[in-house]
Structure formats: structure tokens, C-alpha cells
Motif scaffolding. Structure first.
Motif, PDB file in Angstrom:
ATOM      1  N   ASN A   1       0.756  -1.169  -0.183  1.00 61.41           N
ATOM      2  CA  ASN A   1       0.050  -0.141   0.066  1.00 61.41           C
ATOM      3  C   ASN A   1       1.085   1.311   0.119  1.00 61.41           C
ATOM      4  N   GLY A   2       1.287   1.727  -1.304  1.00 58.24           N
ATOM      5  CA  GLY A   2       2.293   2.700  -1.244  1.00 58.24           C
ATOM      6  C   GLY A   2       3.441   2.487  -0.858  1.00 58.24           C
ATOM      7  N   ASN A   3       3.982   2.954  -0.012  1.00 59.02           N
ATOM      8  CA  ASN A   3       5.449   2.554   0.428  1.00 59.02           C
ATOM      9  C   ASN A   3       5.530   1.608   1.625  1.00 59.02           C
ATOM     10  N   THR A   4       4.523   1.075   1.927  1.00 57.97           N
ATOM     11  CA  THR A   4       4.381   0.052   2.870  1.00 57.97           C
ATOM     12  C   THR A   4       3.876  -1.028   2.454  1.00 57.97           C
ATOM     13  N   GLY A   5       4.281  -2.385   3.047  1.00 57.80           N
ATOM     14  CA  GLY A   5       3.842  -3.785   2.719  1.00 57.80           C
ATOM     15  C   GLY A   5       3.877  -4.580   3.825  1.00 57.80           C
ATOM     16  N   TRP A   6       2.992  -5.547   3.703  1.00 59.34           N
ATOM     17  CA  TRP A   6       2.993  -6.735   4.717  1.00 59.34           C
ATOM     18  C   TRP A   6       2.723  -7.956   4.332  1.00 59.34           C
TER      19      TRP A   6
ATOM     20  N   THR B   1       0.379 -16.276  11.427  1.00 62.70           N
ATOM     21  CA  THR B   1      -1.005 -16.149  11.204  1.00 62.70           C
ATOM     22  C   THR B   1      -1.501 -14.826  11.300  1.00 62.70           C
ATOM     23  N   LYS B   2      -0.496 -13.661  11.570  1.00 62.10           N
ATOM     24  CA  LYS B   2      -0.950 -12.490  11.554  1.00 62.10           C
ATOM     25  C   LYS B   2      -0.107 -11.743  10.587  1.00 62.10           C
ATOM     26  N   ALA B   3      -0.421 -10.680  10.375  1.00 62.91           N
ATOM     27  CA  ALA B   3       0.203  -9.821   9.311  1.00 62.91           C
ATOM     28  C   ALA B   3       1.398  -9.310   9.918  1.00 62.91           C
ATOM     29  N   THR B   4       2.422  -9.373   9.282  1.00 66.23           N
ATOM     30  CA  THR B   4       3.860  -8.438   9.570  1.00 66.23           C
ATOM     31  C   THR B   4       4.293  -7.879   8.357  1.00 66.23           C
ATOM     32  N   ALA B   5       5.231  -6.790   8.985  1.00 67.43           N
ATOM     33  CA  ALA B   5       5.605  -6.114   7.727  1.00 67.43           C
ATOM     34  C   ALA B   5       6.488  -6.751   6.768  1.00 67.43           C
ATOM     35  N   LEU B   6       6.521  -6.332   5.506  1.00 64.58           N
ATOM     36  CA  LEU B   6       7.507  -6.976   4.648  1.00 64.58           C
ATOM     37  C   LEU B   6       8.962  -6.017   4.806  1.00 64.58           C
ATOM     38  N   PRO B   7      10.103  -6.490   4.463  1.00 65.24           N
ATOM     39  CA  PRO B   7      11.330  -5.915   4.368  1.00 65.24           C
ATOM     40  C   PRO B   7      11.220  -4.677   3.248  1.00 65.24           C
ATOM     41  N   GLU B   8      11.881  -3.798   3.373  1.00 66.56           N
ATOM     42  CA  GLU B   8      11.927  -2.642   2.479  1.00 66.56           C
ATOM     43  C   GLU B   8      12.292  -3.056   1.119  1.00 66.56           C
ATOM     44  N   GLU B   9      13.235  -3.917   0.951  1.00 74.58           N
ATOM     45  CA  GLU B   9      13.560  -4.085  -0.428  1.00 74.58           C
ATOM     46  C   GLU B   9      12.260  -5.055  -1.075  1.00 74.58           C
ATOM     47  N   ALA B  10      11.549  -5.852  -0.258  1.00 73.24           N
ATOM     48  CA  ALA B  10      10.335  -6.568  -0.782  1.00 73.24           C
ATOM     49  C   ALA B  10       9.319  -5.415  -1.369  1.00 73.24           C
TER      50      ALA B  10
ATOM     51  N   HIS C   1      16.530  -7.041 -12.591  1.00 75.38           N
ATOM     52  CA  HIS C   1      17.850  -6.996 -11.613  1.00 75.38           C
ATOM     53  C   HIS C   1      17.222  -6.191 -10.434  1.00 75.38           C
ATOM     54  N   LEU C   2      17.448  -6.993  -9.318  1.00 75.29           N
ATOM     55  CA  LEU C   2      17.045  -6.038  -8.085  1.00 75.29           C
ATOM     56  C   LEU C   2      18.102  -6.791  -6.741  1.00 75.29           C
ATOM     57  N   LYS C   3      17.935  -6.051  -5.706  1.00 78.71           N
ATOM     58  CA  LYS C   3      18.656  -6.629  -4.451  1.00 78.71           C
ATOM     59  C   LYS C   3      17.463  -7.236  -3.540  1.00 78.71           C
ATOM     60  N   MET C   4      17.705  -8.420  -3.030  1.00 74.45           N
ATOM     61  CA  MET C   4      16.772  -8.689  -2.005  1.00 74.45           C
ATOM     62  C   MET C   4      17.552  -9.753  -0.814  1.00 74.45           C
ATOM     63  N   ASN C   5      17.298  -9.053   0.396  1.00 72.29           N
ATOM     64  CA  ASN C   5      18.248  -9.606   1.490  1.00 72.29           C
ATOM     65  C   ASN C   5      19.569  -9.457   1.410  1.00 72.29           C
ATOM     66  N   GLY C   6      20.001  -8.408   0.812  1.00 72.88           N
ATOM     67  CA  GLY C   6      21.412  -8.036   0.529  1.00 72.88           C
ATOM     68  C   GLY C   6      21.901  -8.858  -0.708  1.00 72.88           C
ATOM     69  N   GLN C   7      21.131  -9.411  -1.309  1.00 72.08           N
ATOM     70  CA  GLN C   7      21.758 -10.341  -2.506  1.00 72.08           C
ATOM     71  C   GLN C   7      21.538  -9.792  -3.687  1.00 72.08           C
ATOM     72  N   ASP C   8      22.052  -9.755  -4.754  1.00 69.73           N
ATOM     73  CA  ASP C   8      21.534  -9.343  -6.294  1.00 69.73           C
ATOM     74  C   ASP C   8      20.663 -10.489  -6.693  1.00 69.73           C
ATOM     75  N   ILE C   9      19.424 -10.348  -7.227  1.00 65.06           N
ATOM     76  CA  ILE C   9      18.558 -11.235  -7.595  1.00 65.06           C
ATOM     77  C   ILE C   9      18.164 -11.024  -8.930  1.00 65.06           C
ATOM     78  N   MET C  10      18.064 -11.814  -9.953  1.00 67.64           N
ATOM     79  CA  MET C  10      17.868 -11.880 -11.158  1.00 67.64           C
ATOM     80  C   MET C  10      16.772 -12.708 -11.621  1.00 67.64           C
ATOM     81  N   SER C  11      15.588 -12.259 -12.200  1.00 63.89           N
ATOM     82  CA  SER C  11      14.719 -12.908 -12.601  1.00 63.89           C
ATOM     83  C   SER C  11      14.151 -12.774 -13.993  1.00 63.89           C
TER      84      SER C  11
END
Length: 243
Positions: A91-96, A105-114, A180-190
Motif C-alpha cells: 500500500n504505497g510505500n509500505t507492505g505486509w 497467522t498474523k500480518a507482519t511488515a515486509l522488508p523494505e527491499e521486498a 535485476h534487484l537486491k533482496m536480503n542483501g543479494q543481487d537477484i535476477m528473474s
């Protein structure tokens, strides 16, 4: 520096400027043809939301996925695996997320990179009006995708995520996207190879995608859309993180 050296440098700068101008003209022509192939500027300008129902074939499992998007505002996906539904939303700049597969079973915040990665998916119109969106595009030559000749167009989003679009020289559909993006400090390619383009409400969408990612080496996923609704009415509250 000698006058001759100055002159050579000036010629190089001028040639670089001319070549950049030619490349820009060629790039804009390719993008214009792509926009027309996808349904045209008038249709894309009116695209405000999507609801996509699909099935992903991964690791010998059929995984149903429902995705709901409001242009530049919200993204929500629900993926059902072994009877458990994983929810991810931005939702905008936040995620869960809610992930019962990990006992959550409860909503938790997503990391900034995600959040950054998923927020990019709220742009439903891609290359349309890319300059107004603040995207930077470069034409990086030509290539082939499954025997089809393509233009290689790299797009850098405002958040730094880079997408390489392989645009068919014949149909001007995007046949493949490498991200190409970064996820958990790693370079990820899809890599996403797209096919089976169908028209819905005047806009063309790829109904089949074959996806692979360096985060899951050796695993290929095939996504097939079973239903796609253009501009459905969506309650923005579905993107809010539950308390």
C-alpha cells in the motif's frame, strides 16, 4: 593539450551527441509501436485496475494465485499452497504479509527491499509515458528470443530497479523481461518469458509466462492466466495491513 587533440575530442563529443540523438529517435519509435501493439495510448491511459486469476505450475504442484492491482497505489496477491493461503500486499510505500506456511497467522511488515520490488508492480502500463514516470530507457541493440528477433530496451525505474525488455521486431509485444534487484542483501535476477497474448477490453496481455529466478536456481515456473478483469471496482482497504 594540442589543438589537434582538442579537435579530436570535440569531434568525439559531437559524434556521441549525434549517435545519442539517432538512438533516442529509434527508441521512441520502438516504444510508440509497442504502445500501439498493446492497444494504444487511449486504452492504456484509462487502465486503472486489474484482477488476475491464474495457476502456477511449480515443482509438480498447481498453485492458484489471485492478484489485484490499483494503478500506482496498491498490490495484493493471494497464493494457495497445500490448502494454506499466503497473502502479500503493498500500500504505497509500505507492505505486509501473512504466511501460515511458516506458522505466521498474523500480518507482519515486509522488508523494505521486498516492498520496493512489489511496489514496482503497481505500474500497470509499463513503458507507456515512461518519461513522465521518471524512468530512464536505453536501446541496447538487438537479440533473439526463441528464434524471434527483438530489440533490447533497458528500463531503470525511479527506485533503481532495472528491467531489460525484449521487444519483438515483428509484433512489438514484450517477449521477455529480465529484472535485476537486491533482496536480503543479494543481487537477484528473474527472467520472465511471455506468450499467448490475448485482447481484453482492447488491451493485449500475455496469458502465459515462464519464470525463473536466481533465488531458486534450476526451478522453472509456468503461470497461466485463467481470468483477467480490466478496471474492476476495488476497495482500497484490501491493501491496508490488518491489525
Amino acid at each position: 593539450m594540442s589543438k589537434l587533440t582538442h579537435l579530436k575530442a570535440l569531434v568525439i563529443v559531437l559524434l556521441a551527441g549525434v549517435m545519442h540523438s539517432v538512438a533516442a529517435q529509434g527508441l521512441d519509435e520502438i516504444i510508440d509501436k509497442h504502445i500501439k501493439a498493446m492497444g494504444g495510448a487511449d486504452k492504456l491511459a484509462k487502465l486503472e485496475s486489474l484482477k488476475i486469476t491464474a495457476e502456477m505450475d511449480v515443482m509438480n504442484m498447481k498453485v492458484p494465485i489471485t492478484t489485484i492491482i490499483i494503478q500506482n497505489k496498491g498490490f495484493r496477491s493471494e497464493t494457495t499452497v497445500q490448502g494454506m493461503t499466503v497473502v502479500q500486499a503493498v500500500n504505497g510505500n509500505t507492505g505486509w504479509t501473512i504466511n501460515p506456511m511458516t506458522g505466521q497467522t498474523k500480518a507482519t511488515a515486509l522488508p523494505e527491499e521486498a516492498v520496493k520490488s512489489m511496489a514496482a508492480e503497481t505500474d500497470l502500463t509499463g513503458l507507456f509515458k515512461y518519461k513522465e514516470k521518471g524512468y530512464v530507457l536505453t536501446l541496447d541493440g538487438e537479440d533473439e528470443v526463441a528464434g524471434a528477433k527483438v530489440y533490447k530496451v533497458t528500463m531503470t525505474l525511479k527506485n533503481g530497479i532495472q528491467r531489460i525488455n525484449y521487444i519483438s521486431k515483428d509484433t512489438f509485444y514484450i517477449l521477455k523481461i529480465i529484472v535485476h534487484l537486491k533482496m536480503n542483501g543479494q543481487d537477484i535476477m528473474s527472467e520472465n518469458t511471455q506468450s499467448d497474448f490475448r485482447q481484453v477490453e482492447g488491451i493485449y496481455y500475455p496469458f502465459t509466462s515462464e519464470v525463473s529466478t536466481s533465488a531458486m536456481p534450476g526451478t522453472k515456473m509456468t503461470l497461466k492466466i485463467t481470468d483477467l478483469t480490466v478496471n474492476p471496482k476495488i476497495d482500497p482497504a484490501i491493501f491496508n495491513m490488518p491489525e
